[in-house]
Design a protein around this motif. Structure first.
Motif, short mmCIF file in Angstrom:
data_model
loop_
_atom_site.label_atom_id
_atom_site.label_comp_id
_atom_site.label_asym_id
_atom_site.label_seq_id
_atom_site.Cartn_x
_atom_site.Cartn_y
_atom_site.Cartn_z
N ALA A 206 0.87 -1.18 0.00
CA ALA A 206 0.00 0.00 0.00
C ALA A 206 0.90 1.22 0.00
O ALA A 206 1.62 1.46 0.97
N PRO A 207 0.94 1.99 -1.10
CA PRO A 207 1.91 3.10 -1.18
C PRO A 207 1.67 4.15 -0.10
O PRO A 207 0.53 4.47 0.22
N ASP A 208 2.76 4.67 0.44
CA ASP A 208 2.65 5.78 1.37
C ASP A 208 2.40 7.05 0.56
O ASP A 208 3.05 7.25 -0.48
N PRO A 209 1.48 7.91 0.99
CA PRO A 209 1.22 9.16 0.25
C PRO A 209 2.46 10.03 0.08
O PRO A 209 2.52 10.87 -0.82
N VAL A 210 3.46 9.84 0.94
CA VAL A 210 4.69 10.62 0.84
C VAL A 210 5.45 10.32 -0.45
O VAL A 210 6.16 11.16 -0.99
N GLY A 211 5.30 9.11 -0.98
CA GLY A 211 6.00 8.74 -2.21
C GLY A 211 7.41 8.26 -1.92
O GLY A 211 7.79 8.03 -0.77
N GLY A 212 8.20 8.10 -2.99
CA GLY A 212 9.59 7.70 -2.83
C GLY A 212 9.96 6.40 -3.52
O GLY A 212 11.14 6.14 -3.76
N LEU A 213 8.95 5.54 -3.84
CA LEU A 213 9.24 4.30 -4.55
C LEU A 213 9.50 4.61 -6.02
O LEU A 213 8.72 5.31 -6.67
N GLY A 230 -6.43 4.09 -2.35
CA GLY A 230 -7.08 2.82 -2.07
C GLY A 230 -6.52 1.65 -2.87
O GLY A 230 -6.92 0.50 -2.66
N GLY A 231 -5.58 1.95 -3.78
CA GLY A 231 -4.98 0.89 -4.58
C GLY A 231 -3.71 0.34 -3.96
O GLY A 231 -3.26 0.80 -2.89
N PHE A 232 -3.13 -0.63 -4.62
CA PHE A 232 -1.90 -1.26 -4.16
C PHE A 232 -0.93 -1.38 -5.34
O PHE A 232 -1.36 -1.53 -6.49
N VAL A 233 0.35 -1.34 -5.03
CA VAL A 233 1.37 -1.62 -6.03
C VAL A 233 1.81 -3.08 -5.86
O VAL A 233 2.02 -3.55 -4.74
N ASN A 257 13.65 8.93 -0.18
CA ASN A 257 12.68 9.80 0.49
C ASN A 257 13.27 11.19 0.69
O ASN A 257 13.91 11.48 1.70
N LYS A 258 13.03 12.05 -0.29
CA LYS A 258 13.48 13.45 -0.19
C LYS A 258 12.28 14.39 -0.14
O LYS A 258 12.31 15.51 -0.60
N SER A 259 11.21 13.86 0.47
CA SER A 259 9.97 14.62 0.58
C SER A 259 9.99 15.63 1.72
O SER A 259 9.14 16.51 1.79
N GLY A 260 10.93 15.45 2.66
CA GLY A 260 10.92 16.28 3.86
C GLY A 260 9.99 15.74 4.93
O GLY A 260 9.85 16.34 6.00
N LYS A 261 9.35 14.58 4.67
CA LYS A 261 8.39 13.99 5.62
C LYS A 261 8.81 12.57 5.99
O LYS A 261 9.58 11.93 5.27
N GLU A 262 8.29 12.10 7.11
CA GLU A 262 8.52 10.71 7.51
C GLU A 262 7.71 9.80 6.58
O GLU A 262 6.55 10.07 6.30
N ARG A 263 8.33 8.71 6.13
CA ARG A 263 7.65 7.76 5.24
C ARG A 263 7.52 6.42 5.95
O ARG A 263 8.48 5.93 6.55
N TYR A 264 6.32 5.83 5.87
CA TYR A 264 6.05 4.53 6.49
C TYR A 264 5.52 3.57 5.42
O TYR A 264 4.73 3.94 4.57
N SER A 265 5.96 2.34 5.51
CA SER A 265 5.59 1.35 4.50
C SER A 265 5.50 -0.02 5.16
O SER A 265 6.11 -0.26 6.21
N PHE A 266 4.73 -0.93 4.56
CA PHE A 266 4.57 -2.27 5.15
C PHE A 266 4.32 -3.29 4.04
O PHE A 266 3.23 -3.82 3.89
N PRO A 267 5.37 -3.57 3.26
CA PRO A 267 5.21 -4.52 2.16
C PRO A 267 4.96 -5.95 2.63
O PRO A 267 5.46 -6.39 3.66
N TYR A 268 4.19 -6.64 1.80
CA TYR A 268 3.83 -8.05 2.00
C TYR A 268 4.56 -8.85 0.95
O TYR A 268 4.47 -8.56 -0.25
N PHE A 269 5.34 -9.85 1.38
CA PHE A 269 6.16 -10.65 0.47
C PHE A 269 5.64 -12.09 0.44
O PHE A 269 5.78 -12.81 1.45
N ALA A 270 5.06 -12.50 -0.66
CA ALA A 270 4.51 -13.86 -0.79
C ALA A 270 5.65 -14.82 -1.12
O ALA A 270 6.31 -14.69 -2.15
#
Length: 324
Positions: A206-213, A230-233, A257-270
């Motif tokens: 689920a992409p973080d709104p901060v971006g960076g990927l 609401g989508g997923f990558v 992450n050069k957005s100036g904001k904290e970025r949080y992510s939680f990838p799921y690896f099958a």
């Protein structure tokens, strides 16, 4: 230039849906081209994603000493991953600029699978964040269903025996990593995560709104996935590339992450169960030549070689490497 398509996967839930076959083809086209796609129509609600994001933030807000008390060890690769712990496995480049919290497929201490593979076991769930286990495992369960839909579509699209992929994920080694990327200065070198390919079968995030990927195109450029709210990558990992004989593409990607904001992510690896051997199910494409991979051995080597003082050996699978 390659692009990353957005695909509504809801027709996959009903084989009689008039758009089912077209959806399968669109997924196959994306996975054989750039190896990335954005998906909607998963049935996973934005509220569920927001709850996981909130719990992830809470976990990284735990005081430093408590986080270190829950840190991963060589014997139990679960729990807190300190900031700057990992560097590229080939020893090049600066340490990655993130802290993490590792979660594996949840089984009890007395589950019989532990007699066959020591990598299984219960996770460390921080007592400082009540409700984290329930929230994250519910999300995990919903992504299991999404992964099953995608694997079924790839079975059809590639002309494989029905359930040959899905059956490999009974008591799997699927895992998640909670990630926190502090902002990097605009002139700061290095990466949140260095360019790499995923060594799993399928990744859902689920992409973080901060971006960076950022995703690498075949001409060496970098693009950002365009994923609607609401989508997923989703991206193909090396195991599906190997299963498909090179038809599905495991593509390098990175985080900056050069957005100036904290970025949080939680990838799921099958990842398939520990005793599955991944090898081509189709005739390999010309020039595609990779050894088969035993999932339990592969996973043990991934965790072992992540330690800064450990090196790959001739017995370490070559998955995840980038061509020079």
């Amino acid at each position: 230039m390659q692009s990353i398509p957005t695909i509504d996967i809801s027709p996959l839930k009903d084989t009689a849906h008039p758009d089912h076959d077209a959806t399968v083809q669109r997924i196959l086209d994306a996975c054989t081209d750039i190896g990335f796609l954005s998906i909607t129509g998963t049935g996973v609600s934005p509220d569920t994603v927001n709850q996981v994001r909130a719990k992830t933030r809470e976990i990284f807000d735990i005081d430093e000493q408590s986080k270190w008390d829950q840190a991963i060890t060589r014997n139990n690769y679960r729990g807190y991953i300190p900031m700057g712990f990992f560097t590229p496995n080939d020893g090049s480049g600066k340490a990655d600029k993130y802290e993490g919290y590792k979660l594996h497929f949840e089984v009890s201490e007395d589950h019989p699978v532990r007699d066959d593979c020591a990598l299984y076991g219960p996770n460390l769930w921080p007592a400082e964040v009540p409700g984290a286990q329930d929230v994250i495992l519910e999300y995990w369960s919903q992504l299991d269903h999404v992964a099953e839909l995608l694997l079924g579509a790839l079975e059809i699209g590639l002309g494989l025996t029905p359930n040959v992929l899905k059956a490999a994920f009974a008591t799997p080694m699927t895992n998640m990593t909670l990630l926190h990327y502090p902002p990097q200065a605009s002139d700061e070198e290095g990466f949140g995560i260095h360019p790499h390919k995923d060594t799993d079968a399928l990744t859902i995030i689920a992409p973080d709104p901060v971006g960076g990927l950022e995703v690498q195109t075949r001409d060496g450029g970098w693009i950002t996935p365009d994923c609607p709210p609401g989508g997923f990558v989703v991206n193909i990992g090396d195991m599906l590339e190997l299963w498909s004989g090179g038809q599905l593409k495991s593509t390098p990607h990175r985080v900056v992450n050069k957005s100036g904001k904290e970025r949080y992510s939680f990838p799921y690896f099958a990842v398939p169960r520990h005793n599955v051997v991944v090898e081509p199910l189709l005739p390999p494409l010309p020039g595609f030549d990779r050894p088969s991979v035993h999932c339990g051995h592969w996973s043990a080597e991934i965790w072992r070689t992540n330690w800064p003082d450990e090196n790959a050996t001739v017995d370490t699978p070559e998955l995840g490497t980038l061509s020079s």
